[in-house]
Design a protein around this motif. Sequence first.
Motif, PDB file in Angstrom:
ATOM      1  N   PRO A  45     -12.380  -3.862 -10.354  1.00 44.02           N
ATOM      2  CA  PRO A  45     -11.301  -3.756 -11.336  1.00 44.02           C
ATOM      3  C   PRO A  45     -10.663  -2.366 -11.339  1.00 44.02           C
ATOM      4  O   PRO A  45      -9.447  -2.240 -11.507  1.00 44.02           O
ATOM      5  CB  PRO A  45     -11.995  -4.059 -12.663  1.00 44.02           C
ATOM      6  N   ALA A  46     -11.479  -1.324 -11.136  1.00 44.75           N
ATOM      7  CA  ALA A  46     -10.935   0.036 -11.140  1.00 44.75           C
ATOM      8  C   ALA A  46      -9.971   0.240  -9.972  1.00 44.75           C
ATOM      9  O   ALA A  46      -8.913   0.864 -10.113  1.00 44.75           O
ATOM     10  CB  ALA A  46     -12.069   1.053 -11.079  1.00 44.75           C
ATOM     11  N   HIS A  47     -10.329  -0.299  -8.796  1.00 39.35           N
ATOM     12  CA  HIS A  47      -9.462  -0.162  -7.623  1.00 39.35           C
ATOM     13  C   HIS A  47      -8.147  -0.905  -7.841  1.00 39.35           C
ATOM     14  O   HIS A  47      -7.063  -0.366  -7.569  1.00 39.35           O
ATOM     15  CB  HIS A  47     -10.182  -0.712  -6.393  1.00 39.35           C
ATOM     16  N   LEU A  48      -8.214  -2.151  -8.349  1.00 41.68           N
ATOM     17  CA  LEU A  48      -6.990  -2.915  -8.600  1.00 41.68           C
ATOM     18  C   LEU A  48      -6.139  -2.225  -9.652  1.00 41.68           C
ATOM     19  O   LEU A  48      -4.901  -2.189  -9.548  1.00 41.68           O
ATOM     20  CB  LEU A  48      -7.347  -4.335  -9.038  1.00 41.68           C
ATOM     21  N   SER A  49      -6.788  -1.647 -10.664  1.00 43.24           N
ATOM     22  CA  SER A  49      -6.040  -0.917 -11.688  1.00 43.24           C
ATOM     23  C   SER A  49      -5.282   0.263 -11.080  1.00 43.24           C
ATOM     24  O   SER A  49      -4.126   0.529 -11.434  1.00 43.24           O
ATOM     25  CB  SER A  49      -6.994  -0.424 -12.781  1.00 43.24           C
ATOM     26  N   ARG A  50      -5.909   0.965 -10.130  1.00 41.03           N
ATOM     27  CA  ARG A  50      -5.228   2.099  -9.493  1.00 41.03           C
ATOM     28  C   ARG A  50      -4.037   1.631  -8.652  1.00 41.03           C
ATOM     29  O   ARG A  50      -3.017   2.320  -8.580  1.00 41.03           O
ATOM     30  CB  ARG A  50      -6.224   2.884  -8.630  1.00 41.03           C
ATOM     31  N   LEU A  51      -4.151   0.425  -8.041  1.00 39.29           N
ATOM     32  CA  LEU A  51      -3.011  -0.122  -7.300  1.00 39.29           C
ATOM     33  C   LEU A  51      -1.861  -0.462  -8.253  1.00 39.29           C
ATOM     34  O   LEU A  51      -0.696  -0.199  -7.967  1.00 39.29           O
ATOM     35  CB  LEU A  51      -3.432  -1.372  -6.525  1.00 39.29           C
ATOM     36  N   GLU A  52      -2.207  -1.069  -9.385  1.00 41.33           N
ATOM     37  CA  GLU A  52      -1.177  -1.487 -10.344  1.00 41.33           C
ATOM     38  C   GLU A  52      -0.489  -0.300 -11.010  1.00 41.33           C
ATOM     39  O   GLU A  52       0.659  -0.419 -11.439  1.00 41.33           O
ATOM     40  CB  GLU A  52      -1.791  -2.399 -11.410  1.00 41.33           C
ATOM     41  N   THR A  53      -1.177   0.811 -11.104  1.00 43.14           N
ATOM     42  CA  THR A  53      -0.603   1.990 -11.756  1.00 43.14           C
ATOM     43  C   THR A  53      -0.075   3.002 -10.753  1.00 43.14           C
ATOM     44  O   THR A  53       0.238   4.136 -11.107  1.00 43.14           O
ATOM     45  CB  THR A  53      -1.646   2.662 -12.662  1.00 43.14           C
ATOM     46  N   ALA A  54       0.036   2.579  -9.486  1.00 42.48           N
ATOM     47  CA  ALA A  54       0.600   3.424  -8.422  1.00 42.48           C
ATOM     48  C   ALA A  54      -0.206   4.681  -8.190  1.00 42.48           C
ATOM     49  O   ALA A  54       0.322   5.668  -7.679  1.00 42.48           O
ATOM     50  CB  ALA A  54       2.058   3.774  -8.728  1.00 42.48           C
ATOM     51  N   ARG A  55      -1.487   4.670  -8.546  1.00 44.44           N
ATOM     52  CA  ARG A  55      -2.352   5.812  -8.253  1.00 44.44           C
ATOM     53  C   ARG A  55      -3.031   5.663  -6.893  1.00 44.44           C
ATOM     54  O   ARG A  55      -3.687   6.583  -6.433  1.00 44.44           O
ATOM     55  CB  ARG A  55      -3.419   5.959  -9.345  1.00 44.44           C
ATOM     56  N   ARG A  56      -2.883   4.484  -6.305  1.00 39.68           N
ATOM     57  CA  ARG A  56      -3.486   4.208  -5.007  1.00 39.68           C
ATOM     58  C   ARG A  56      -2.492   3.409  -4.181  1.00 39.68           C
ATOM     59  O   ARG A  56      -1.815   2.522  -4.696  1.00 39.68           O
ATOM     60  CB  ARG A  56      -4.784   3.411  -5.203  1.00 39.68           C
ATOM     61  N   GLN A  57      -2.385   3.713  -2.887  1.00 42.51           N
ATOM     62  CA  GLN A  57      -1.462   3.007  -2.005  1.00 42.51           C
ATOM     63  C   GLN A  57      -2.178   1.838  -1.339  1.00 42.51           C
ATOM     64  O   GLN A  57      -3.216   2.016  -0.697  1.00 42.51           O
ATOM     65  CB  GLN A  57      -0.926   3.948  -0.925  1.00 42.51           C
ATOM     66  N   PRO A  58      -1.641   0.609  -1.468  1.00 44.45           N
ATOM     67  CA  PRO A  58      -2.300  -0.532  -0.830  1.00 44.45           C
ATOM     68  C   PRO A  58      -2.076  -0.521   0.678  1.00 44.45           C
ATOM     69  O   PRO A  58      -0.991  -0.192   1.157  1.00 44.45           O
ATOM     70  CB  PRO A  58      -1.614  -1.743  -1.474  1.00 44.45           C
ATOM     71  N   SER A  59      -3.126  -0.870   1.416  1.00 39.14           N
ATOM     72  CA  SER A  59      -2.989  -1.010   2.865  1.00 39.14           C
ATOM     73  C   SER A  59      -2.280  -2.326   3.167  1.00 39.14           C
ATOM     74  O   SER A  59      -2.152  -3.209   2.302  1.00 39.14           O
ATOM     75  CB  SER A  59      -4.369  -1.007   3.520  1.00 39.14           C
ATOM     76  N   LEU A  60      -1.835  -2.499   4.417  1.00 36.16           N
ATOM     77  CA  LEU A  60      -1.178  -3.748   4.798  1.00 36.16           C
ATOM     78  C   LEU A  60      -2.118  -4.942   4.642  1.00 36.16           C
ATOM     79  O   LEU A  60      -1.712  -5.978   4.090  1.00 36.16           O
ATOM     80  CB  LEU A  60      -0.636  -3.661   6.223  1.00 36.16           C
ATOM     81  N   PRO A  61      -3.391  -4.868   5.111  1.00 35.88           N
ATOM     82  CA  PRO A  61      -4.280  -6.014   4.876  1.00 35.88           C
ATOM     83  C   PRO A  61      -4.437  -6.343   3.396  1.00 35.88           C
ATOM     84  O   PRO A  61      -4.508  -7.513   3.023  1.00 35.88           O
ATOM     85  CB  PRO A  61      -5.609  -5.563   5.496  1.00 35.88           C
TER      86      PRO A  61
END
Length: 220
Positions: A45-61
């Motif tokens: 959940p923490a990783h997905l939260s960082r993706l949703e808040t633009a704190r983490r860049q999602p990879s293509l996969p």
Amino acid sequence: MPSDRPAPGGATAGEPPGVGPRLYELRRAHGLTLEAAARRVGLSPAHLSRLETARRQPSLPMLLTLARTYGTTVSELLGEAPPEREPVIRAARARDTEADGWVYREAGGSGRAMQALRVRVPAGGAQRDLVRVHPGEELLYVLRGELRLGLGDAEHLLAPEDSAHFDSRTPHRLSAATADGVELLFVHTLLRSGAAELCLGGAGRDGAGHRPVRAPGQGS
């Protein structure tokens, strides 16, 4: 425990703008909590939260996984406008594809929710005993000749201009009832997924992209 609401966050260098908010909106539209969505995509959940808040860049996969989970495409996640689709399909540009004696010609555009084909079915042939079962709906409209349609436990004979519209989870079998074959318009719905494109003559599938099952009493 991460919050379900996205907090403002700056996009990292090279991150597609707006991906985070779109992920948040899609998750909410599907009625998923952060924890439930994270389980589906195999993240914490923490990783997905960082993706949703633009704190983490999602990879293509990861973008591919998220797109499939939410029933969308990577292009839509990235905010790219879809290309204009030509609404008219010219006969001169259509090409025939043959699989096990059946001849297919695209009668509709690609990337749509429905797939339309003009199909020529010969009398006899390798596919006459195949029982097809797949999600969605199917519409058959006979153009020339006669079609024998096995639908569940019933069998129907369709003449020119007859049609059939049914839930394609019902086991069904198609064959020509006339010696010179049958020609029909074939329309079926496609699931939105990474494998939604029609597979003509693909390995392990019949010529119309269905998963074939041998009729009872038929050899493998």
